[in-house]
Enzyme design. Structure first.
Site, PDB file in Angstrom:
ATOM      1  N   ASP A 268       0.845  -1.191   0.000  1.00 32.11           N
ATOM      2  CA  ASP A 268       0.000   0.000   0.000  1.00 32.11           C
ATOM      3  C   ASP A 268       0.884   1.246   0.000  1.00 32.11           C
ATOM      4  OD1 ASP A 268      -1.918   1.924   0.251  1.00 32.11           O
ATOM      5  OD2 ASP A 268      -2.482   1.419   2.330  1.00 32.11           O
ATOM      6  N   LYS A 275       1.605   7.923   0.435  1.00 29.26           N
ATOM      7  CA  LYS A 275       2.012   7.978   1.843  1.00 29.26           C
ATOM      8  C   LYS A 275       3.388   8.618   1.950  1.00 29.26           C
ATOM      9  CE  LYS A 275      -0.284   3.738   3.468  1.00 29.26           C
ATOM     10  NZ  LYS A 275      -1.200   4.334   4.447  1.00 29.26           N
ATOM     11  N   GLU A 347      -7.963   2.587   0.463  1.00 32.76           N
ATOM     12  CA  GLU A 347      -8.183   1.606  -0.603  1.00 32.76           C
ATOM     13  C   GLU A 347      -8.708   0.277  -0.086  1.00 32.76           C
ATOM     14  OE1 GLU A 347      -5.447   1.888   0.970  1.00 32.76           O
ATOM     15  OE2 GLU A 347      -4.923  -0.201   1.330  1.00 32.76           O
ATOM     16  N   ARG A 349     -11.024  -0.520   1.990  1.00 34.11           N
ATOM     17  CA  ARG A 349     -12.487  -0.613   2.021  1.00 34.11           C
ATOM     18  C   ARG A 349     -13.048  -0.816   0.618  1.00 34.11           C
ATOM     19  NH1 ARG A 349     -12.731   5.126   4.916  1.00 34.11           N
ATOM     20  NH2 ARG A 349     -10.738   4.294   5.622  1.00 34.11           N
TER      21      ARG A 349
HETATM   22  N1  BES Z   1      -3.279   0.204   5.203  1.00 32.01           N
HETATM   23  C1  BES Z   1      -3.663   1.453   5.713  1.00 32.01           C
HETATM   24  C2  BES Z   1      -3.964   1.409   7.211  1.00 32.01           C
HETATM   25  C3  BES Z   1      -2.789   1.224   8.123  1.00 32.01           C
HETATM   26  C4  BES Z   1      -2.087   2.311   8.586  1.00 32.01           C
HETATM   27  C5  BES Z   1      -2.443  -0.026   8.563  1.00 32.01           C
HETATM   28  C6  BES Z   1      -1.025   2.123   9.455  1.00 32.01           C
HETATM   29  C7  BES Z   1      -1.401  -0.208   9.445  1.00 32.01           C
HETATM   30  C8  BES Z   1      -0.697   0.865   9.888  1.00 32.01           C
HETATM   31  C9  BES Z   1      -4.917   1.955   5.009  1.00 32.01           C
HETATM   32  O1  BES Z   1      -5.040   1.572   3.689  1.00 32.01           O
HETATM   33  C10 BES Z   1      -4.859   3.437   5.022  1.00 32.01           C
HETATM   34  O2  BES Z   1      -3.988   3.980   4.421  1.00 32.01           O
HETATM   35  N2  BES Z   1      -5.796   4.061   5.730  1.00 32.01           N
HETATM   36  C11 BES Z   1      -5.831   5.466   5.839  1.00 32.01           C
HETATM   37  C12 BES Z   1      -7.260   5.907   5.664  1.00 32.01           C
HETATM   38  C13 BES Z   1      -7.436   7.370   5.484  1.00 32.01           C
HETATM   39  C14 BES Z   1      -6.821   7.840   4.186  1.00 32.01           C
HETATM   40  C15 BES Z   1      -8.912   7.707   5.512  1.00 32.01           C
HETATM   41  C16 BES Z   1      -5.321   5.827   7.232  1.00 32.01           C
HETATM   42  O3  BES Z   1      -5.563   5.095   8.178  1.00 32.01           O
HETATM   43  O4  BES Z   1      -4.651   6.858   7.340  1.00 32.01           O
HETATM   44 ZN    ZN Z   2      -4.142  -0.142   3.149  1.00 29.14          ZN
HETATM   45 MN    MN Z   3      -4.057   2.889   2.365  1.00 26.80          MN
END
Ligand code: BES
Ligand code: ZN
Ligand code: MN
Length: 499
Positions: A268, A275, A347, A349
């Protein structure tokens, strides 16, 4: 590591002779025998050490005179009344860890029920062995140097029990679970250049030899069927997205299955909503939900569980390129609902939406559970000790909480509520893929709920804080990838869904 069970006192121990003492340095019967056989080294040792029998303590006697064993290892068992299955596993792992450090090759565990211990003799032996087995895991395939430093020499343990035959039977099921956990750990630990969606799918295919039925849908097939949300996430990647369906049908004929759905984002990057570097590290583990589902299905098949179960995992790579989805794009999901994508890093969801729809329409499950490393917010809320659980069914939550208490993979419930649902209303589509600045784990769960059909019993586990461990490692989890969820799901099935 080889594990076998034998009757107590049946053979002269070789390698390390592991015996126990409960709190107050109360030597168990085997420890008294070891003490006598060695001319009292343990009782003398107790006088000149801090050993009190607390869990985690050891007293070690090397090369005791008059005995052929390499050492006697006296292990603290703590208070008898606290010695449940989970505590026994921890002790088994602690023993294995100690023996690994010492460079031992073989050991005999000679620990029995003391007064006040509720677990049966066979269970004690089996869970000690299970803990030692979990500790024996290594992921060293990418090391080429100093291999001996990393190698775990402990290759053989023999666990003595008053009821060795029952212990062997009890361990058979646990050994199957360990296999599933190790697979899940491997999948999470693998680097993303090696474990991309098609490679993940290949590894699941290999489980067919256990009698699992495995199907793989590629992009062409998913496009035909209308997986617009899942395919949207994968469209910025050079790797092909995959949906893998695993079926284990050893329950009542035609009875509705329990369905497990996993988020399998093999890497991701965030996509165009990229990120930052620090947040991208570790995102190879963003397929931890899919790993848990795969490991659990392996465990069920390995122990020939009498249940109808299906596992469905959505495998994609979230990357930014010229073909990638943009913030502002609208996708049409398999359910027909349209999704306004406002952040391509939300992504998981999107992947789950289509996997959930597919699973419900095809299998009409009596119970649906999804697992996903879905939000950073759940790590903020619960840290590393609990996964978040969201559900429309109180009884299912109870069952998950119970299974969590027993296995140590604990879950904590968070709310669903129409108020939060308002936060994902889109100005132009049916739903948007982000909420506001707050309650991020809940709005993510509300998003999933939009894809749950009427009457479907469902729980969502947000495992972002527990799928891997960056800090201190738990003694029974000597690896970055934890394999979290395999034990929980196995226990849930065993206690509630087997015929
Ligand atoms: N895979 C991440 C969530 C995650 C973050 C898992 C840190 C483990 C450690 C997920 O896809 C994500 O990026 N979520 C975002 C959502 C936001 C953009 C609404 C998040 O948590 O920041
Ligand atoms: Zn993710
Ligand atoms: Mn993500």
């Amino acid at each position: 590591m080889q594990i076998s069970f034998a009757a107590s006192g049946a053979k002269t121990p070789s390698g390390s002779w592991v015996v126990g003492a409960t709190e107050g340095a109360e030597l168990q019967a085997a420890a008294v025998r070891a003490d006598k056989a060695s001319g009292g080294v343990l009782s003398r040792g107790l006088k000149v050490s801090r050993f009190t029998g607390k869990s985690g303590q050891f007293l070690e006697v090397l090369a005791p005179a008059g005995l052929s064993v390499s050492r006697i290892l006296l292990v603290g068992l703590g208070k008898p009344e606290t010695l449940d299955e989970k505590a026994l596993e921890t002790i088994g792992a602690q023993i294995a860890a100690r023996l690994q450090t010492l460079g031992e090759r073989s050991a005999v565990f000679d620990i029995e029920a003391s007064k006040g211990v509720k677990a049966k003799a066979a269970e004690i032996a089996a869970h000690l062995a299970f803990g030692a087995k979990l500790r024996s895991y290594t992921f060293d395939k990418y090391r080429t140097k100093n291999l001996d430093e990393y190698k775990k020499h402990l290759a053989q343990i023999s666990v003595l029990s008053r009821d060795a035959a029952a212990a062997t039977r009890a361990y058979a099921g646990l050994g199957a679970v360990a296999d599933g956990i190790f697979l899940a750990r491997d999948l999470v630990n693998e680097p993303p250049n090696i474990l991309y969606p098609a490679e993940f799918a290949r590894r699941v295919k290999a489980l067919s030899k256990l009698g699992l039925k495995v199907e793989v849908l590629g992009e062409a097939e998913m496009k035909k069927q209308g997986f617009g949300a899942l395919l949207g996430v994968g469209q910025g990647s050079a790797r092909e997205s995959q949906l893998v369906v695993m079926q284990w049908s050893h329950g009542k004929k035609n009875a509705a299955p329990i369905a497990l759905v996993g988020k399998g984002v093999c890497f991701d990057s965030g996509g165009l909503s990229l990120k930052p570097g620090s947040g991208m590290m570790g995102m190879k583990g963003d397929m931890g939900g899919a790993a848990a589902v795969t490991g659990a299905m392996m465990a069920l098949a390995s122990r020939k569980a009498k249940v109808n179960a299906v596992g469905v995992i959505g495998l994609v790579e979230n990357m930014p390129d010229g073909g990638a989805i943009r913030p502002d794009d609208v996708l049409t999901s398999l359910s027909g609902q349209t999704i306004e994508v406002l952040n391509t890093d939300a992504e998981g969801r999107l992947v789950l939406a289509d996997a959930l729809t597919y699973t419900q329409r095809r299998f009409k499950p009596k119970c649906l559970i999804d697992l996903a490393t879905l939000t950073g917010a759940i790590v903020q809320a619960l840290g590393f000790e609990h996964a978040g659980v969201f559900s429309n069914d109180d009884r299912l939550v109870e069952r998950l909480i119970d299974a969590g208490r027993f296995t140590g993979e604990r879950v904590w419930r968070l709310p669903l509520d129409p108020f939060y649902d308002k936060m994902i209303r889109s100005k132009i589509a049916d739903v948007k893929n982000i909420g506001g600045a707050n309650s991020g784990s809940i709005t993510a769960a509300q998003f999933l709920k939009r894809f749950i059909e009427d009457g479907q019993v469902w729980a969502h586990l947000d495992i972002a804080g527990v799928a891997w461990q960056d800090g201190e490692q738990k003694v029974q989890i000597p690896s970055w990838g934890t394999g979290w969820g395999v034990r929980l799901l196995n226990r849930l099935v065993k206690e509630n869904f087997e015929t």
